[in-house]
Enzyme design. Structure first.
Site, PDB file in Angstrom:
ATOM      1  N   GLY A 210     -11.659  11.681  -0.215  1.00 19.91           N
ATOM      2  CA  GLY A 210      -9.991  10.774  -0.429  1.00 19.91           C
ATOM      3  C   GLY A 210     -10.137  12.000  -1.929  1.00 19.91           C
ATOM      4  O   GLY A 210      -8.958  11.476  -3.039  1.00 19.91           O
TER       5      GLY A 210
ATOM      6  N   ARG B 172      -4.850  14.261   5.803  1.00 18.51           N
ATOM      7  CA  ARG B 172      -3.269  14.922   5.462  1.00 18.51           C
ATOM      8  C   ARG B 172      -4.045  15.937   5.235  1.00 18.51           C
ATOM      9  O   ARG B 172      -3.872  16.815   4.400  1.00 18.51           O
ATOM     10  CB  ARG B 172      -2.929  13.895   4.075  1.00 18.51           C
TER      11      ARG B 172
ATOM     12  N   ASN C 204     -14.889   8.459  -2.636  1.00 13.22           N
ATOM     13  CA  ASN C 204     -14.246   7.875  -3.200  1.00 13.22           C
ATOM     14  C   ASN C 204     -13.268   7.116  -2.019  1.00 13.22           C
ATOM     15  O   ASN C 204     -12.433   6.629  -2.525  1.00 13.22           O
ATOM     16  CB  ASN C 204     -13.093   8.945  -3.912  1.00 13.22           C
TER      17      ASN C 204
ATOM     18  N   TYR D  79     -11.028  -7.088   1.076  1.00 11.46           N
ATOM     19  CA  TYR D  79     -11.586  -5.880  -0.144  1.00 11.46           C
ATOM     20  C   TYR D  79     -13.032  -6.230  -0.719  1.00 11.46           C
ATOM     21  O   TYR D  79     -13.329  -5.201  -1.263  1.00 11.46           O
ATOM     22  CB  TYR D  79      -9.607  -5.687  -1.209  1.00 11.46           C
TER      23      TYR D  79
ATOM     24  N   PRO E 192     -13.326   1.366 -11.064  1.00 12.13           N
ATOM     25  CA  PRO E 192     -12.096   0.989 -12.199  1.00 12.13           C
ATOM     26  C   PRO E 192     -11.314  -0.223 -12.490  1.00 12.13           C
ATOM     27  O   PRO E 192     -11.414  -0.986 -11.434  1.00 12.13           O
ATOM     28  CB  PRO E 192     -11.401   2.756 -11.795  1.00 12.13           C
ATOM     29  N   GLY E 193     -10.631  -0.727 -13.060  1.00  7.67           N
ATOM     30  CA  GLY E 193      -9.663  -1.918 -12.751  1.00  7.67           C
ATOM     31  C   GLY E 193      -8.343  -0.910 -12.273  1.00  7.67           C
ATOM     32  O   GLY E 193      -8.463  -0.183 -11.615  1.00  7.67           O
TER      33      GLY E 193
HETATM   34  P1  NDP Z   1      -5.532   6.733  -3.157  1.00  2.00           P
HETATM   35  O1  NDP Z   1      -4.347   5.783  -1.878  1.00  2.00           O
HETATM   36  O2  NDP Z   1      -4.338   7.431  -3.729  1.00  2.00           O
HETATM   37  O3  NDP Z   1      -5.632   7.600  -2.268  1.00  2.00           O
HETATM   38  C1  NDP Z   1      -6.980   7.542  -1.372  1.00  2.00           C
HETATM   39  C2  NDP Z   1      -7.881   8.185  -0.502  1.00  2.00           C
HETATM   40  O4  NDP Z   1      -8.310   7.892   0.669  1.00  2.00           O
HETATM   41  C3  NDP Z   1      -6.830   9.611  -0.120  1.00  2.00           C
HETATM   42  O5  NDP Z   1      -7.289  11.284  -0.226  1.00  2.00           O
HETATM   43  C4  NDP Z   1      -6.815   8.847   1.317  1.00  2.00           C
HETATM   44  O6  NDP Z   1      -6.990  10.020   1.566  1.00  2.00           O
HETATM   45  C5  NDP Z   1      -8.724   8.446   1.682  1.00  2.00           C
HETATM   46  N1  NDP Z   1      -8.451   7.565   2.844  1.00  2.00           N
HETATM   47  C6  NDP Z   1      -8.480   6.785   2.564  1.00  2.00           C
HETATM   48  N2  NDP Z   1      -9.199   5.930   4.037  1.00  2.00           N
HETATM   49  C7  NDP Z   1      -9.345   6.959   5.153  1.00  2.00           C
HETATM   50  C8  NDP Z   1      -9.816   7.479   5.489  1.00  2.00           C
HETATM   51  N3  NDP Z   1      -9.728   6.665   6.623  1.00  2.00           N
HETATM   52  N4  NDP Z   1      -9.969   8.569   6.369  1.00  2.00           N
HETATM   53  C9  NDP Z   1     -10.754   9.607   5.153  1.00  2.00           C
HETATM   54  N5  NDP Z   1     -10.064   8.998   4.062  1.00  2.00           N
HETATM   55  C10 NDP Z   1      -9.685   8.301   3.658  1.00  2.00           C
HETATM   56  O7  NDP Z   1      -6.331   5.550  -3.787  1.00  2.00           O
HETATM   57  P2  NDP Z   1      -6.970   5.828  -5.249  1.00  2.00           P
HETATM   58  O8  NDP Z   1      -7.091   7.087  -5.402  1.00  2.00           O
HETATM   59  O9  NDP Z   1      -6.703   4.183  -6.244  1.00  2.00           O
HETATM   60  O10 NDP Z   1      -8.378   4.827  -4.161  1.00  2.00           O
HETATM   61  C11 NDP Z   1      -9.874   6.362  -4.641  1.00  2.00           C
HETATM   62  C12 NDP Z   1     -10.556   5.022  -4.487  1.00  2.00           C
HETATM   63  O11 NDP Z   1     -10.523   4.135  -5.556  1.00  2.00           O
HETATM   64  C13 NDP Z   1     -10.809   4.096  -3.673  1.00  2.00           C
HETATM   65  O12 NDP Z   1     -12.522   3.620  -2.725  1.00  2.00           O
HETATM   66  C14 NDP Z   1     -10.241   2.122  -3.957  1.00  2.00           C
HETATM   67  O13 NDP Z   1     -11.053   1.689  -3.217  1.00  2.00           O
HETATM   68  C15 NDP Z   1     -10.436   2.961  -5.371  1.00  2.00           C
HETATM   69  N6  NDP Z   1     -10.236   1.780  -6.580  1.00  2.00           N
HETATM   70  C16 NDP Z   1      -9.194   2.497  -7.034  1.00  2.00           C
HETATM   71  C17 NDP Z   1      -8.092   1.505  -7.776  1.00  2.00           C
HETATM   72  C18 NDP Z   1      -7.046   1.690  -8.427  1.00  2.00           C
HETATM   73  O14 NDP Z   1      -6.654   1.035  -9.044  1.00  2.00           O
HETATM   74  N7  NDP Z   1      -6.090   2.809  -7.536  1.00  2.00           N
HETATM   75  C19 NDP Z   1      -8.996   0.460  -9.016  1.00  2.00           C
HETATM   76  C20 NDP Z   1     -10.839   0.321  -8.578  1.00  2.00           C
HETATM   77  C21 NDP Z   1     -11.047   1.412  -7.701  1.00  2.00           C
HETATM   78  P3  NDP Z   1      -6.361  10.137   3.548  1.00  2.00           P
HETATM   79  O15 NDP Z   1      -5.232   9.341   3.085  1.00  2.00           O
HETATM   80  O16 NDP Z   1      -5.523  12.071   3.301  1.00  2.00           O
HETATM   81  O17 NDP Z   1      -7.429  10.200   4.375  1.00  2.00           O
HETATM   82  C1  8X3 Z   2      -8.428  -1.605  -7.405  1.00  3.15           C
HETATM   83  C2  8X3 Z   2      -7.986  -2.430  -8.033  1.00  3.15           C
HETATM   84  O1  8X3 Z   2      -6.785  -4.557  -8.358  1.00  3.15           O
HETATM   85  O2  8X3 Z   2      -7.335  -4.827  -6.561  1.00  3.15           O
HETATM   86  O3  8X3 Z   2     -10.309  -1.687  -6.381  1.00  3.15           O
HETATM   87  O4  8X3 Z   2      -8.680  -4.966  -7.807  1.00  3.15           O
HETATM   88  S1  8X3 Z   2      -7.662  -3.874  -7.445  1.00  3.15           S
END
Ligand code: NDP
Ligand code: 8X3
Length: 250
Positions: free
Chosen positions: A9, A34, A84, A150, A180-181
């Site tokens: 990711g 991507r 991630n 989720y 993370p939140g």
């Molecule tokens: P983004 O949507 O910005 O990034 C998600 C990343 O995951 C992208 O790089 C995407 O890349 C990759 N990804 C998604 N699906 C796939 C797949 N099927 N195969 C390969 N890669 C995949 O979100 P975040 O950076 O916020 O999320 C990162 C992590 O943090 C996640 O696990 C999320 O659950 C967790 N998280 C996020 C929070 C938030 O509030 N943002 C809070 C808590 C946890 P691409 O599309 O190029 O494949």
């Molecule tokens: C991503 C943030 O608010 O959906 O894990 O828990 S929340």
């Protein structure tokens, strides 16, 4: 020799910020679907360190294993894995949620993390200072309405972090679980299927975390002495006190 980090990711949000944060001190294996973004990152971070990009969907078991196997022997010397890649798909009551969204969250957030870990751990075992980061969520520690699957997927990540920590003890592999939140990334855009207005509302009225805040925590855990293992970090914005408890001034 520089240590090597494998980040899933890496094309957005927390993964991209982590790649940028670690670039001065690590060789990078950056993963995502991507290709254009992977190419841009290669160009940007290739100025700072050695970079390899891998394009695969974490849901596809054989693609995950063959991507890792295709790395040269030099690049198989992996020291750090950042699990991630992941997202939420939809926000709906369990009975009304689209079953394909629910499957996607289990397939990506849980099974994808398992596939990548199983493919990379044999190489981590050969490292002198191996470390796994699993990006969970506050949603893995608390369930909130409309988010059952989720939250279940992230509760599974919490258990996988604990279980990996037990089972990988003989190999000296540190396991850090990060929960993370609210972090302002593309997360809500994905959850709401491109509805940018709705996504923006999630972060309105308070100062959300930014991806770099989580990257800084990963960097911090990596900078600890060899005998120190940061097991679990929960990181909130100042305005947040629980999964859905956010003090907004709107
Ligand atoms: P983004 O949507 O910005 O990034 C998600 C990343 O995951 C992208 O790089 C995407 O890349 C990759 N990804 C998604 N699906 C796939 C797949 N099927 N195969 C390969 N890669 C995949 O979100 P975040 O950076 O916020 O999320 C990162 C992590 O943090 C996640 O696990 C999320 O659950 C967790 N998280 C996020 C929070 C938030 O509030 N943002 C809070 C808590 C946890 P691409 O599309 O190029 O494949
Ligand atoms: C991503 C943030 O608010 O959906 O894990 O828990 S929340």
């Amino acid at each position: 020799m520089q240590r090597t980090v494998f980040i899933t990711g890496a094309t957005s949000g927390i993964g991209m910020a982590t790649a940028r944060k670690l670039a001065p001190n690590f060789r990078l294996i950056l993963c995502g679907r991507r290709q254009e973004r992977l190419d841009d990152l290669m160009k940007e971070l290739g100025e700072i360190t050695d970079v390899v990009t891998l394009n695969f969907d974490v849901r596809e078991k054989s693609a995950v294993f063959s991507a890792v196997e295709q790395l040269s022997d030099e690049w198989k010397k992996i020291d750090v894995l950042v699990n991630n890649a992941g997202n939420a798909h939809g926000l709906a009551t369990f009975d009304e949620a689209d079953i394909e969204d629910l499957e996607a969250m289990i397939d990506i957030n849980v099974k994808g993390l398992i596939y990548v870990s199983k493919a990379v751990i044999p190489y981590l075992k050969l490292s002198e200072n191996p470390h796994i980061f699993n990006i969970s969520s506050i949603a893995g520690k608390e369930v909130y309405p409309l988010g059952a699957t989720y939250c279940a997927s992230k509760a599974a990540v919490e258990s996988l972090s604990k279980g990996m920590r037990y089972d990988l003890l003989p190999y000296g592999i540190k396991v850090t679980n990060i929960a993370p939140g609210a972090v302002e990334t593309e997360f809500s855009e994905v959850r709401f299927k491109g509805d940018s207005e709705r996504a923006k509302q999630v972060y309105a009225g308070f100062e959300a975390l930014v991806a770099d805040d989580i990257a800084a925590a990963i960097d911090y855990a990596l900078q600890q002495p060899g005998h120190v293992q940061i097991a679990d970090l929960t990181i909130f914005p100042k305005a947040q006190a629980g999964g859905t408890v956010i003090y907004k001034t709107l």
